[in-house]
Design an enzyme around this catalytic site. Structure first.
Site, mmCIF file in Angstrom:
data_model
loop_
_atom_site.group_PDB
_atom_site.id
_atom_site.type_symbol
_atom_site.label_atom_id
_atom_site.label_comp_id
_atom_site.label_asym_id
_atom_site.label_seq_id
_atom_site.Cartn_x
_atom_site.Cartn_y
_atom_site.Cartn_z
ATOM 1 N N ARG A 79 0.803 -1.220 0.000
ATOM 2 C CA ARG A 79 0.000 0.000 0.000
ATOM 3 C C ARG A 79 0.842 1.279 0.000
ATOM 4 O O ARG A 79 0.328 2.357 -0.321
ATOM 5 C CB ARG A 79 -0.986 -0.024 1.174
ATOM 6 C CG ARG A 79 -2.147 -0.964 0.904
ATOM 7 C CD ARG A 79 -3.108 -0.972 2.040
ATOM 8 N NE ARG A 79 -2.859 -2.040 2.985
ATOM 9 C CZ ARG A 79 -3.135 -1.974 4.281
ATOM 10 N NH1 ARG A 79 -3.655 -0.877 4.787
ATOM 11 N NH2 ARG A 79 -2.889 -2.989 5.057
ATOM 12 N N GLU A 119 3.658 -9.189 16.440
ATOM 13 C CA GLU A 119 3.079 -9.564 17.736
ATOM 14 C C GLU A 119 3.283 -11.064 17.979
ATOM 15 O O GLU A 119 3.653 -11.489 19.067
ATOM 16 C CB GLU A 119 1.589 -9.191 17.748
ATOM 17 C CG GLU A 119 1.021 -9.149 19.141
ATOM 18 C CD GLU A 119 -0.415 -8.648 19.130
ATOM 19 O OE1 GLU A 119 -0.895 -8.217 18.063
ATOM 20 O OE2 GLU A 119 -1.036 -8.717 20.200
#
Ligand code: PRP
Ligand code: MG
Length: 170
Positions: A58, A95
């Site tokens: 993006r 994470e």
């Protein structure tokens, strides 16, 4: 122009509890594209830029446009295994688990003044890994700029002393 009206909230995407900020309504509106391009250029001001680095995928929406306007080159940072020439690699933690980004080893010349651009600054892992790659190659980061920043994730903290600017904050 209020750009937030062109950003669509998608709840529970890609996973439950996450609000995805969808910028495709902005991308399909020519006036909003133009406004965004000008506003991102305003964040840079009159700083000299040799290369604009954009992150797959993006980050590719606006980085080449900014490069052309700044009379700079565009350099893609890609996910592993996509670039055909010799690459530099930077691993980074997610994470759960880890990921990596790559850049062609001849993409940045020592001393290049570099603008880093991506659509979103979230936890900062992507931008931090990108900045590490650029610095390994001797580039000087003049600014990291983003279309939108998720302030509550404190990604800016990972970018230390770099100038970080975002058009929109959530
Ligand atoms: C999204 C977004 C940023 C990154 C921000 O990309 O476009 O590049 O996450 O997250 P971070 O600050 O926590 O690293 P994503 O990895 O979803 O891939 P895409 O751009 O290919 O859609
Ligand atoms: Mg991305």
């Amino acid at each position: 122009m209020n750009l937030k009206t062109f950003i669509r909230d998608i709840h529970d995407f890609p996973t439950t509890g996450v609000v995805f900020r969808d910028i495709t309504p902005l991308l399909k509106d020519p006036k909003a594209i133009k406004y965004t391009e000008e506003a991102l250029l305003d964040l840079v001001g009159n700083q000299k830029v040799d290369k604009v680095v954009g992150m797959e995928s993006r980050g590719f929406f606006f980085a080449p446009m900014l490069a052309a306007r700044l009379n700079a080159g565009f350099v893609p940072v890609r996910k592993p295994g996509k670039l055909p020439f010799a690459t530099m690699r930077q691993d980074y933690d997610l994470e759960y688990g880890s990921d990596a980004l790559e850049m062609h080893s001849d993409a940045i010349i020592a001393g290049d003044k570099v603008l880093v651009h991506d659509d979103v600054l979230a936890t900062g892992g992507t931008a931090q890994a990108t900045c590490r790659l650029i610095e390994k190659m001797g580039g000087e980061i003049v600014q990291c700029n983003f279309l939108l920043e998720l302030d509550f994730l404190k990604g800016k903290d990972k970018l230390g002393d770099f100038e970080v600017k975002s058009l929109l904050h959530y």
